[in-house]
Design a protein around this motif. Structure first.
Motif, PDB file in Angstrom:
ATOM      1  N   ASP A  26      36.933  39.996  54.501  1.00 27.64           N
ATOM      2  CA  ASP A  26      36.826  41.141  53.596  1.00 27.64           C
ATOM      3  C   ASP A  26      35.964  40.857  52.373  1.00 27.64           C
ATOM      4  O   ASP A  26      35.655  41.770  51.607  1.00 27.64           O
ATOM      5  CB  ASP A  26      38.217  41.568  53.107  1.00 27.64           C
ATOM      6  N   VAL A  27      35.584  39.591  52.151  1.00 26.81           N
ATOM      7  CA  VAL A  27      34.905  39.200  50.924  1.00 26.81           C
ATOM      8  C   VAL A  27      33.403  39.114  51.144  1.00 26.81           C
ATOM      9  O   VAL A  27      32.930  38.433  52.065  1.00 26.81           O
ATOM     10  CB  VAL A  27      35.431  37.843  50.412  1.00 26.81           C
ATOM     11  N   ILE A 140      32.626  34.125  44.287  1.00 21.91           N
ATOM     12  CA  ILE A 140      33.266  35.438  44.344  1.00 21.91           C
ATOM     13  C   ILE A 140      33.705  35.887  42.957  1.00 21.91           C
ATOM     14  O   ILE A 140      33.448  37.026  42.539  1.00 21.91           O
ATOM     15  CB  ILE A 140      34.469  35.397  45.306  1.00 21.91           C
ATOM     16  N   ALA A 141      34.350  34.991  42.219  1.00 18.95           N
ATOM     17  CA  ALA A 141      34.876  35.351  40.898  1.00 18.95           C
ATOM     18  C   ALA A 141      33.764  35.692  39.921  1.00 18.95           C
ATOM     19  O   ALA A 141      33.800  36.738  39.246  1.00 18.95           O
ATOM     20  CB  ALA A 141      35.720  34.184  40.354  1.00 18.95           C
ATOM     21  N   PHE A 142      32.766  34.825  39.823  1.00 19.51           N
ATOM     22  CA  PHE A 142      31.685  35.057  38.863  1.00 19.51           C
ATOM     23  C   PHE A 142      30.846  36.271  39.248  1.00 19.51           C
ATOM     24  O   PHE A 142      30.446  37.064  38.390  1.00 19.51           O
ATOM     25  CB  PHE A 142      30.796  33.820  38.771  1.00 19.51           C
ATOM     26  N   ALA A 143      30.545  36.415  40.545  1.00 21.37           N
ATOM     27  CA  ALA A 143      29.703  37.526  40.979  1.00 21.37           C
ATOM     28  C   ALA A 143      30.402  38.870  40.781  1.00 21.37           C
ATOM     29  O   ALA A 143      29.779  39.846  40.355  1.00 21.37           O
ATOM     30  CB  ALA A 143      29.308  37.352  42.442  1.00 21.37           C
ATOM     31  N   ALA A 144      31.704  38.932  41.068  1.00 23.33           N
ATOM     32  CA  ALA A 144      32.434  40.188  40.889  1.00 23.33           C
ATOM     33  C   ALA A 144      32.427  40.601  39.419  1.00 23.33           C
ATOM     34  O   ALA A 144      32.237  41.772  39.091  1.00 23.33           O
ATOM     35  CB  ALA A 144      33.861  40.039  41.397  1.00 23.33           C
ATOM     36  N   GLY A 145      32.625  39.620  38.522  1.00 22.06           N
ATOM     37  CA  GLY A 145      32.582  39.937  37.102  1.00 22.06           C
ATOM     38  C   GLY A 145      31.208  40.380  36.654  1.00 22.06           C
ATOM     39  O   GLY A 145      31.063  41.326  35.868  1.00 22.06           O
ATOM     40  N   ALA A 146      30.167  39.707  37.151  1.00 25.63           N
ATOM     41  CA  ALA A 146      28.796  40.061  36.772  1.00 25.63           C
ATOM     42  C   ALA A 146      28.421  41.451  37.270  1.00 25.63           C
ATOM     43  O   ALA A 146      27.657  42.164  36.620  1.00 25.63           O
ATOM     44  CB  ALA A 146      27.823  39.021  37.325  1.00 25.63           C
ATOM     45  N   ARG A 147      28.963  41.837  38.418  1.00 25.07           N
ATOM     46  CA  ARG A 147      28.670  43.160  38.969  1.00 25.07           C
ATOM     47  C   ARG A 147      29.436  44.263  38.251  1.00 25.07           C
ATOM     48  O   ARG A 147      29.179  45.452  38.466  1.00 25.07           O
ATOM     49  CB  ARG A 147      29.053  43.192  40.456  1.00 25.07           C
ATOM     50  N   ALA A 153      42.726  42.292  34.824  1.00 25.22           N
ATOM     51  CA  ALA A 153      43.709  41.538  35.605  1.00 25.22           C
ATOM     52  C   ALA A 153      43.039  40.753  36.717  1.00 25.22           C
ATOM     53  O   ALA A 153      43.387  39.596  36.985  1.00 25.22           O
ATOM     54  CB  ALA A 153      44.748  42.496  36.187  1.00 25.22           C
ATOM     55  N   GLN A 154      42.057  41.360  37.381  1.00 25.57           N
ATOM     56  CA  GLN A 154      41.361  40.662  38.456  1.00 25.57           C
ATOM     57  C   GLN A 154      40.495  39.523  37.926  1.00 25.57           C
ATOM     58  O   GLN A 154      40.399  38.465  38.559  1.00 25.57           O
ATOM     59  CB  GLN A 154      40.523  41.661  39.254  1.00 25.57           C
ATOM     60  N   ASP A 155      39.856  39.725  36.772  1.00 22.64           N
ATOM     61  CA  ASP A 155      39.084  38.631  36.171  1.00 22.64           C
ATOM     62  C   ASP A 155      39.969  37.415  35.948  1.00 22.64           C
ATOM     63  O   ASP A 155      39.575  36.276  36.229  1.00 22.64           O
ATOM     64  CB  ASP A 155      38.483  39.074  34.832  1.00 22.64           C
ATOM     65  N   ALA A 156      41.160  37.641  35.408  1.00 22.91           N
ATOM     66  CA  ALA A 156      42.081  36.529  35.152  1.00 22.91           C
ATOM     67  C   ALA A 156      42.520  35.875  36.454  1.00 22.91           C
ATOM     68  O   ALA A 156      42.487  34.650  36.600  1.00 22.91           O
ATOM     69  CB  ALA A 156      43.292  37.028  34.371  1.00 22.91           C
ATOM     70  N   LEU A 157      42.905  36.692  37.428  1.00 20.37           N
ATOM     71  CA  LEU A 157      43.427  36.161  38.682  1.00 20.37           C
ATOM     72  C   LEU A 157      42.375  35.441  39.502  1.00 20.37           C
ATOM     73  O   LEU A 157      42.654  34.404  40.112  1.00 20.37           O
ATOM     74  CB  LEU A 157      44.032  37.301  39.503  1.00 20.37           C
ATOM     75  N   LEU A 158      41.160  35.972  39.543  1.00 18.42           N
ATOM     76  CA  LEU A 158      40.091  35.328  40.320  1.00 18.42           C
ATOM     77  C   LEU A 158      39.760  33.950  39.764  1.00 18.42           C
ATOM     78  O   LEU A 158      39.524  32.996  40.513  1.00 18.42           O
ATOM     79  CB  LEU A 158      38.845  36.210  40.346  1.00 18.42           C
ATOM     80  N   VAL A 275      43.101  39.429  45.766  1.00 22.99           N
ATOM     81  CA  VAL A 275      42.969  39.836  44.362  1.00 22.99           C
ATOM     82  C   VAL A 275      41.988  40.997  44.220  1.00 22.99           C
ATOM     83  O   VAL A 275      42.230  41.941  43.462  1.00 22.99           O
ATOM     84  CB  VAL A 275      42.526  38.647  43.492  1.00 22.99           C
ATOM     85  N   LEU A 276      40.880  40.938  44.950  1.00 22.46           N
ATOM     86  CA  LEU A 276      39.867  41.987  44.841  1.00 22.46           C
ATOM     87  C   LEU A 276      40.312  43.299  45.462  1.00 22.46           C
ATOM     88  O   LEU A 276      39.893  44.368  45.015  1.00 22.46           O
ATOM     89  CB  LEU A 276      38.565  41.527  45.497  1.00 22.46           C
ATOM     90  N   ALA A 277      41.120  43.211  46.496  1.00 23.17           N
ATOM     91  CA  ALA A 277      41.575  44.435  47.169  1.00 23.17           C
ATOM     92  C   ALA A 277      43.078  44.345  47.377  1.00 23.17           C
ATOM     93  O   ALA A 277      43.563  44.275  48.504  1.00 23.17           O
ATOM     94  CB  ALA A 277      40.854  44.607  48.504  1.00 23.17           C
TER      95      ALA A 277
END
Length: 309
Positions: A26-27, A140-147, A153-158, A275-277
Protein backbone atom coordinates in the motif's frame (compact mmCIF):
# COMPACT_ATOMS: atom_id res chain seq x y z
CA UNK A 1 17.48 -18.94 24.72
CA UNK A 2 19.09 -20.85 21.87
CA UNK A 3 19.57 -19.13 18.48
CA UNK A 4 17.09 -21.48 16.77
CA UNK A 5 14.36 -20.78 19.33
CA UNK A 6 15.05 -17.05 19.14
CA UNK A 7 14.70 -17.16 15.35
CA UNK A 8 11.12 -18.43 15.61
CA UNK A 9 8.75 -15.44 15.69
CA UNK A 10 6.49 -15.05 18.69
CA UNK A 11 2.77 -15.20 18.02
CA UNK A 12 2.60 -11.39 18.18
CA UNK A 13 5.55 -11.01 15.80
CA UNK A 14 4.08 -13.50 13.34
CA UNK A 15 0.78 -11.62 13.23
CA UNK A 16 2.56 -8.29 12.83
CA UNK A 17 4.82 -9.61 10.07
CA UNK A 18 1.85 -11.01 8.15
CA UNK A 19 0.08 -7.67 8.46
CA UNK A 20 3.28 -5.92 7.40
CA UNK A 21 3.54 -8.07 4.29
CA UNK A 22 -0.05 -7.25 3.35
CA UNK A 23 0.27 -3.53 3.99
CA UNK A 24 3.71 -2.96 2.42
CA UNK A 25 2.15 -2.97 -1.04
CA UNK A 26 0.00 0.00 0.00
CA UNK A 27 3.01 2.32 0.39
CA UNK A 28 4.27 4.41 -2.51
CA UNK A 29 8.07 4.43 -2.45
CA UNK A 30 8.70 5.43 -6.05
CA UNK A 31 12.12 7.00 -5.62
CA UNK A 32 12.11 8.57 -9.08
CA UNK A 33 8.72 10.19 -8.48
CA UNK A 34 9.82 11.55 -5.10
CA UNK A 35 13.01 12.93 -6.63
CA UNK A 36 11.02 14.62 -9.40
CA UNK A 37 8.62 16.21 -6.90
CA UNK A 38 11.49 17.66 -4.87
CA UNK A 39 13.73 18.56 -7.81
CA UNK A 40 13.07 22.29 -7.43
CA UNK A 41 13.79 22.28 -3.69
CA UNK A 42 17.38 23.14 -2.90
CA UNK A 43 19.02 21.28 -0.01
CA UNK A 44 18.89 23.37 3.15
CA UNK A 45 22.51 24.41 3.73
CA UNK A 46 21.85 25.68 7.25
CA UNK A 47 20.20 22.43 8.31
CA UNK A 48 22.97 20.37 6.73
CA UNK A 49 25.53 22.45 8.57
CA UNK A 50 23.87 21.54 11.88
CA UNK A 51 23.98 17.80 11.20
CA UNK A 52 26.89 17.46 8.76
CA UNK A 53 29.31 15.68 11.08
CA UNK A 54 28.81 12.51 13.16
CA UNK A 55 27.77 12.95 16.76
CA UNK A 56 30.72 12.83 19.13
CA UNK A 57 29.11 12.53 22.57
CA UNK A 58 25.86 12.53 24.51
CA UNK A 59 26.19 16.28 25.05
CA UNK A 60 26.79 16.81 21.33
CA UNK A 61 23.66 14.82 20.46
CA UNK A 62 21.55 16.70 22.99
CA UNK A 63 22.74 20.13 21.89
CA UNK A 64 22.66 19.65 18.11
CA UNK A 65 19.32 17.84 18.03
CA UNK A 66 17.82 20.68 20.08
CA UNK A 67 19.26 23.24 17.64
CA UNK A 68 18.00 21.30 14.61
CA UNK A 69 14.55 20.99 16.21
CA UNK A 70 14.40 24.74 16.86
CA UNK A 71 15.52 25.49 13.31
CA UNK A 72 12.93 23.19 11.70
CA UNK A 73 10.18 24.42 14.00
CA UNK A 74 10.91 28.07 13.21
CA UNK A 75 10.78 27.29 9.47
CA UNK A 76 7.47 25.44 9.80
CA UNK A 77 9.10 22.23 8.57
CA UNK A 78 6.95 19.17 9.35
CA UNK A 79 10.03 17.19 10.35
CA UNK A 80 10.05 19.25 13.55
CA UNK A 81 7.03 17.29 14.82
CA UNK A 82 8.99 14.08 15.37
CA UNK A 83 12.19 15.86 16.28
CA UNK A 84 10.46 17.76 19.09
CA UNK A 85 9.58 14.45 20.75
CA UNK A 86 12.94 12.85 19.95
CA UNK A 87 15.08 15.73 21.17
CA UNK A 88 13.18 15.65 24.47
CA UNK A 89 13.77 11.90 24.73
CA UNK A 90 17.48 12.51 24.24
CA UNK A 91 17.58 15.14 26.97
CA UNK A 92 15.69 12.84 29.35
CA UNK A 93 18.05 9.90 28.74
CA UNK A 94 21.05 12.21 29.15
CA UNK A 95 19.73 13.26 32.56
CA UNK A 96 19.19 9.62 33.53
CA UNK A 97 22.78 8.79 32.57
CA UNK A 98 24.08 11.73 34.61
CA UNK A 99 21.94 10.60 37.57
CA UNK A 100 23.43 7.09 37.53
CA UNK A 101 20.21 5.34 36.50
CA UNK A 102 21.96 2.74 34.33
CA UNK A 103 24.03 -0.31 35.24
CA UNK A 104 26.48 0.39 32.42
CA UNK A 105 26.53 4.15 31.92
CA UNK A 106 29.14 3.95 29.18
CA UNK A 107 27.04 1.50 27.16
CA UNK A 108 23.92 3.63 27.69
CA UNK A 109 25.80 6.67 26.41
CA UNK A 110 26.98 4.73 23.35
CA UNK A 111 23.39 3.60 22.81
CA UNK A 112 22.09 7.18 22.80
CA UNK A 113 24.83 8.43 20.44
CA UNK A 114 24.50 5.49 18.00
CA UNK A 115 20.70 5.82 17.98
CA UNK A 116 20.93 9.53 17.16
CA UNK A 117 23.53 8.83 14.50
CA UNK A 118 21.04 6.63 12.62
CA UNK A 119 18.57 9.53 12.60
CA UNK A 120 21.24 12.05 11.59
CA UNK A 121 22.32 9.97 8.60
CA UNK A 122 18.71 9.57 7.44
CA UNK A 123 18.09 13.31 7.74
CA UNK A 124 21.26 14.15 5.78
CA UNK A 125 20.49 11.58 3.08
CA UNK A 126 17.01 12.99 2.52
CA UNK A 127 18.20 16.59 2.50
CA UNK A 128 20.92 15.72 -0.03
CA UNK A 129 18.32 13.83 -2.13
CA UNK A 130 20.26 10.59 -1.72
CA UNK A 131 17.03 8.63 -1.67
CA UNK A 132 18.53 5.31 -2.71
CA UNK A 133 20.50 5.10 0.55
CA UNK A 134 17.53 5.87 2.79
CA UNK A 135 15.81 3.09 4.72
CA UNK A 136 12.28 2.72 3.39
CA UNK A 137 10.46 3.83 6.56
CA UNK A 138 12.47 7.07 6.67
CA UNK A 139 11.89 7.71 2.97
CA UNK A 140 8.15 7.21 3.52
CA UNK A 141 8.09 9.49 6.56
CA UNK A 142 10.12 12.34 5.08
CA UNK A 143 8.48 12.18 1.65
CA UNK A 144 4.93 12.16 3.06
CA UNK A 145 5.72 15.24 5.14
CA UNK A 146 7.36 17.02 2.20
CA UNK A 147 4.33 16.30 0.03
CA UNK A 148 2.02 17.84 2.63
CA UNK A 149 -0.01 14.64 2.87
CA UNK A 150 0.12 14.12 6.61
CA UNK A 151 -1.69 15.11 9.75
CA UNK A 152 0.43 16.14 12.72
CA UNK A 153 -0.41 12.83 14.37
CA UNK A 154 0.93 10.99 11.33
CA UNK A 155 4.12 13.08 11.27
CA UNK A 156 4.80 12.05 14.86
CA UNK A 157 3.93 8.39 14.32
CA UNK A 158 5.88 7.98 11.07
CA UNK A 159 9.03 9.34 12.68
CA UNK A 160 8.63 7.24 15.82
CA UNK A 161 8.02 4.14 13.69
CA UNK A 162 11.09 4.69 11.49
CA UNK A 163 13.37 5.40 14.41
CA UNK A 164 12.21 2.68 16.79
CA UNK A 165 10.86 -0.06 14.54
CA UNK A 166 13.72 0.23 12.05
CA UNK A 167 16.71 2.10 13.49
CA UNK A 168 16.77 0.50 16.91
CA UNK A 169 17.60 -2.98 15.60
CA UNK A 170 20.70 -1.65 13.88
CA UNK A 171 21.63 0.64 16.77
CA UNK A 172 21.88 -2.39 19.05
CA UNK A 173 24.03 -4.07 16.42
CA UNK A 174 26.27 -0.99 16.20
CA UNK A 175 27.06 -0.98 19.93
CA UNK A 176 26.79 -4.71 20.67
CA UNK A 177 24.85 -6.53 23.35
CA UNK A 178 27.79 -8.54 24.74
CA UNK A 179 29.46 -9.06 27.15
CA UNK A 180 27.18 -8.82 30.19
CA UNK A 181 24.10 -9.24 28.03
CA UNK A 182 21.71 -9.36 30.98
CA UNK A 183 22.93 -6.01 32.29
CA UNK A 184 22.62 -4.45 28.86
CA UNK A 185 19.12 -5.83 28.51
CA UNK A 186 18.20 -4.24 31.84
CA UNK A 187 19.51 -0.87 30.63
CA UNK A 188 17.63 -1.30 27.35
CA UNK A 189 14.46 -1.80 29.39
CA UNK A 190 15.19 1.34 31.43
CA UNK A 191 15.24 3.34 28.19
CA UNK A 192 11.95 1.63 27.28
CA UNK A 193 10.37 3.16 30.37
CA UNK A 194 11.58 6.64 29.40
CA UNK A 195 10.23 6.21 25.88
CA UNK A 196 6.87 5.03 27.17
CA UNK A 197 6.48 8.19 29.27
CA UNK A 198 7.40 10.40 26.32
CA UNK A 199 5.00 8.62 23.98
CA UNK A 200 2.23 9.22 26.52
CA UNK A 201 3.23 12.89 26.59
CA UNK A 202 3.05 13.00 22.79
CA UNK A 203 -0.42 11.45 22.87
CA UNK A 204 -1.61 13.95 25.48
CA UNK A 205 -0.13 16.82 23.44
CA UNK A 206 -1.98 15.66 20.31
CA UNK A 207 -5.26 15.49 22.20
CA UNK A 208 -4.68 18.98 23.64
CA UNK A 209 -3.65 20.41 20.27
CA UNK A 210 -6.79 19.23 18.49
CA UNK A 211 -9.08 20.04 21.39
CA UNK A 212 -7.84 23.64 21.23
CA UNK A 213 -9.31 23.99 17.73
CA UNK A 214 -12.59 22.36 18.70
CA UNK A 215 -11.90 18.77 17.61
CA UNK A 216 -13.04 16.17 20.11
CA UNK A 217 -12.56 12.43 19.80
CA UNK A 218 -8.89 12.42 18.74
CA UNK A 219 -8.11 10.47 21.92
CA UNK A 220 -10.32 7.65 20.65
CA UNK A 221 -8.64 7.74 17.24
CA UNK A 222 -5.17 7.55 18.78
CA UNK A 223 -5.82 5.55 21.95
CA UNK A 224 -3.47 4.03 22.78
CA UNK A 225 -0.87 5.84 20.67
CA UNK A 226 1.84 3.26 21.25
CA UNK A 227 -0.40 0.55 19.77
CA UNK A 228 -0.88 2.59 16.59
CA UNK A 229 2.71 3.67 16.06
CA UNK A 230 3.72 0.18 15.02
CA UNK A 231 2.19 -3.20 14.41
CA UNK A 232 3.56 -4.52 17.70
CA UNK A 233 3.07 -1.42 19.85
CA UNK A 234 5.91 0.43 21.57
CA UNK A 235 6.83 -2.25 24.10
CA UNK A 236 6.54 -5.04 21.53
CA UNK A 237 8.60 -3.14 18.97
CA UNK A 238 11.49 -2.59 21.38
CA UNK A 239 11.33 -6.26 22.35
CA UNK A 240 11.41 -7.06 18.63
CA UNK A 241 14.56 -4.94 18.23
CA UNK A 242 16.26 -6.73 21.11
CA UNK A 243 15.38 -10.15 19.68
CA UNK A 244 16.79 -9.00 16.34
CA UNK A 245 20.02 -7.99 18.06
CA UNK A 246 20.23 -11.44 19.67
CA UNK A 247 19.71 -13.08 16.27
CA UNK A 248 22.47 -11.00 14.69
CA UNK A 249 24.81 -11.81 17.57
CA UNK A 250 24.09 -15.54 17.85
CA UNK A 251 23.34 -16.77 14.34
CA UNK A 252 25.91 -17.08 11.54
CA UNK A 253 26.11 -13.77 9.65
CA UNK A 254 24.88 -15.28 6.38
CA UNK A 255 21.64 -16.35 8.04
CA UNK A 256 21.09 -13.86 10.84
CA UNK A 257 21.66 -10.65 8.92
CA UNK A 258 19.40 -11.54 5.98
CA UNK A 259 16.62 -12.78 8.24
CA UNK A 260 16.79 -9.74 10.50
CA UNK A 261 16.88 -7.35 7.52
CA UNK A 262 13.71 -8.97 6.14
CA UNK A 263 11.92 -8.87 9.49
CA UNK A 264 12.85 -5.28 10.20
CA UNK A 265 11.94 -3.83 6.81
CA UNK A 266 8.70 -5.80 6.59
CA UNK A 267 7.48 -4.66 9.99
CA UNK A 268 8.59 -1.02 9.71
CA UNK A 269 7.27 -0.52 6.17
CA UNK A 270 3.98 -2.23 6.98
CA UNK A 271 3.61 -0.08 10.09
CA UNK A 272 4.20 3.06 8.01
CA UNK A 273 1.36 1.95 5.74
CA UNK A 274 -0.91 1.53 8.76
CA UNK A 275 -0.05 5.05 9.96
CA UNK A 276 -0.63 6.59 6.54
CA UNK A 277 -3.94 4.83 5.99
CA UNK A 278 -5.21 3.93 9.48
CA UNK A 279 -8.40 2.06 10.05
CA UNK A 280 -10.65 4.32 12.06
CA UNK A 281 -13.22 7.05 12.04
CA UNK A 282 -13.10 8.62 8.58
CA UNK A 283 -15.25 11.55 9.69
CA UNK A 284 -12.83 12.37 12.51
CA UNK A 285 -9.86 12.23 10.13
CA UNK A 286 -11.62 14.58 7.70
CA UNK A 287 -12.40 17.05 10.49
CA UNK A 288 -8.77 16.93 11.60
CA UNK A 289 -7.60 17.81 8.11
CA UNK A 290 -10.01 20.73 7.96
CA UNK A 291 -8.86 21.95 11.36
CA UNK A 292 -5.19 21.68 10.45
CA UNK A 293 -5.84 23.71 7.31
CA UNK A 294 -7.02 26.62 9.47
CA UNK A 295 -4.32 26.64 12.16
CA UNK A 296 -0.62 25.86 12.46
CA UNK A 297 -1.23 22.53 14.16
CA UNK A 298 2.39 21.40 13.84
CA UNK A 299 3.69 24.42 15.74
CA UNK A 300 0.94 24.09 18.33
CA UNK A 301 1.86 20.44 18.92
CA UNK A 302 5.56 21.24 19.27
CA UNK A 303 4.86 24.02 21.74
CA UNK A 304 2.55 21.77 23.76
CA UNK A 305 5.18 19.01 23.99
CA UNK A 306 7.82 21.52 25.03
CA UNK A 307 5.56 22.96 27.71
CA UNK A 308 4.52 19.54 29.05
CA UNK A 309 8.15 18.44 29.33
Amino acid sequence: MTPIRTAVPTVEEARALLTGLRRTADVDVDVDAIAAELADDEPDAALLDLVATPFASVADVDERLARAESYLRERGDRRAVFLTVYSRMTATVRTAIDDGAFIDAEWAASYLVAFAERYRRALVAFEQRDFESLPRPWLIAFAAGARGETLVAQDALLGINAHITYDLTYTLGDIGIDPDRDAKRADHDRINAILARLVQTAQDALVETYAAVGIAGIDRLLDPLDDRLALLGLKGTREFAWRNAVLRADLPAWAGERYVDWRTETLSTGAAAVVLAPDGDGDTAARLRDAEAEVDAASAFCETVRRRL
